[in-house]
Design a protein around this motif. Sequence first.
Motif, PDB file in Angstrom:
ATOM      1  N   ASP A   1       0.917  -1.254   0.177  1.00  0.00           N
ATOM      2  CA  ASP A   1       0.189  -0.086  -0.231  1.00  0.00           C
ATOM      3  C   ASP A   1       0.893   1.262  -0.055  1.00  0.00           C
ATOM      4  O   ASP A   1       1.321   1.656   1.104  1.00  0.00           O
TER       5      ASP A   1
ATOM      6  N   GLU B   1      -7.489  -5.220  -0.793  1.00  0.00           N
ATOM      7  CA  GLU B   1      -8.283  -4.525   0.220  1.00  0.00           C
ATOM      8  C   GLU B   1      -8.647  -5.695   1.369  1.00  0.00           C
ATOM      9  O   GLU B   1      -8.889  -6.911   1.026  1.00  0.00           O
TER      10      GLU B   1
ATOM     11  N   GLY C   1      -2.799   1.713  -2.690  1.00  0.00           N
ATOM     12  CA  GLY C   1      -2.711   0.445  -2.945  1.00  0.00           C
ATOM     13  C   GLY C   1      -1.293  -0.034  -3.478  1.00  0.00           C
ATOM     14  O   GLY C   1      -0.437   0.798  -3.272  1.00  0.00           O
TER      15      GLY C   1
END
Length: 188
Positions: A80, A163, A139
Amino acid sequence: MILGVSLVAYFAAVLARTEDGWDVSETELDDVETLADLADLAREAAQDDDSVLVFIEQEDVWFAIVRVDGEEDPRIFVSDGAAAARSSYGSVLTDELVDQAGESEFGDLDNLVAELEDEAEAAEQADEDDDAHGGVPVGPLGDAHLLTEFGLPSEELLALSGEGAVPGDALEEIAEALGCGEILEAVR
């Protein structure tokens, strides 16, 4: 933060490829200020010019894998980007990845016009997202193919970064796929 000391917990391990598999050791990142420092740390663990991986995780917020092969430039994957950019060690990696993306963004002029047309609709939203995260996208960021030759396809690496993924669990799964899960668990 107490007296300038960060209370953020990191886990870092160096995985050096050997004739017999992987040699795994926990490492400290206290002296790492640049990507070059991290690459040097990895090269010190290398046998000959074999591959070395550095796993970094911050409190189940994000993880990163840095791959060093001999004197080649390090390859980086961050689960991320925006989360990593907010931490000291993560920003070392994300700054490098954002710089690399900027250098290659206009390398293929044939696709530039098509990309500009496709991106025109999303440009305003992307600018807002980038501003909110210091120019680093939310992300996965970096080279998702850095483990394919070791048996972990990019799709699986990206799925472990999606996620709801837990970075500590993701690193365990990656280590299992590489054949060194038990050894990594022993140093955690």
